[in-house]
Enzyme design. Sequence first.
Site, short mmCIF file in Angstrom:
data_model
loop_
_atom_site.label_atom_id
_atom_site.label_comp_id
_atom_site.label_asym_id
_atom_site.label_seq_id
_atom_site.Cartn_x
_atom_site.Cartn_y
_atom_site.Cartn_z
CB THR A 1 -33.38 39.95 40.25
OG1 THR A 1 -33.42 41.27 40.80
CG2 THR A 1 -32.83 38.99 41.29
CE1 TYR A 2 -35.06 47.13 35.89
CE2 TYR A 2 -32.80 47.47 35.15
CZ TYR A 2 -34.14 47.83 35.14
OH TYR A 2 -34.54 48.88 34.35
CB ALA A 3 -29.18 42.23 34.59
CE LYS B 1 -36.19 46.65 32.53
NZ LYS B 1 -37.56 47.04 32.14
#
Length: 250
Positions: free
Chosen positions: A152-154, A157
Amino acid sequence: MQLEHKVAIITGGAGGIGQGIVRRFLDEGAKVLVVDIVPQEAGEALVAELADGRDAAYLRSDIAVAENAPAIVAAAVERFGRLDALVNNAHASKQAPIVETTQEMWDLSLGTGMMATFHLMQAAYPELVKTRGAIVNFASGAGIKGLPNQVTYAAAKEGIRAITRVAANEWAADGIRVNLVSPIALTPGIAQWAEAFPAEYREVVDGVPLGRLGDPKDDIAPVVVFLASEASQYVTGQTIMADGGSIKLT
């Protein structure tokens, strides 16, 4: 004093990389609105300490709420009279393997990361047109390399990187520069990640050619200052790797 007379909004400025950026911007002469979710009284006390007599203010706001973006921009303009730089640093997420990732995790990462960045850029645009200002967003090696347990973070970003490139093209005619910093820094958040995923953390540290994680104020913030200043007047749409040489984009 690369940022003398400039006004900046810095999200997530109460801690980690954001606090390092706030300190550096103040050192370089900027007036700063710090936006975070720390309670207002505690945030005001922290910012007063960071500012040490210089011109800074604190605003408690949840950037994941789209309707808050115009109010954040309005607060900066009301307090300081203009807006020259928007630094979209804040981002919250939870790490998990793909098969254990929940909708709640997606909502958190996209809401505080990609969508918050988009809404603040959109809200800041009318003011940045007036000053031919700059936007500094944040990328991550997690997205560029596809680090495990960070889907989810990747994704958020990389979404921010896409938005940044589009905005750099659309807003170049308005004199607004839009760039990204992809950092590696020793922050409380990294320390928590290291505890949860020690093998992945060790891999990151071992992959830094300069042999250490960066310092938020001394290693990461100067890059943000450069991108917010007139020194980078011919730079837009770029991802600047402030990661000790870990990733070399071509």
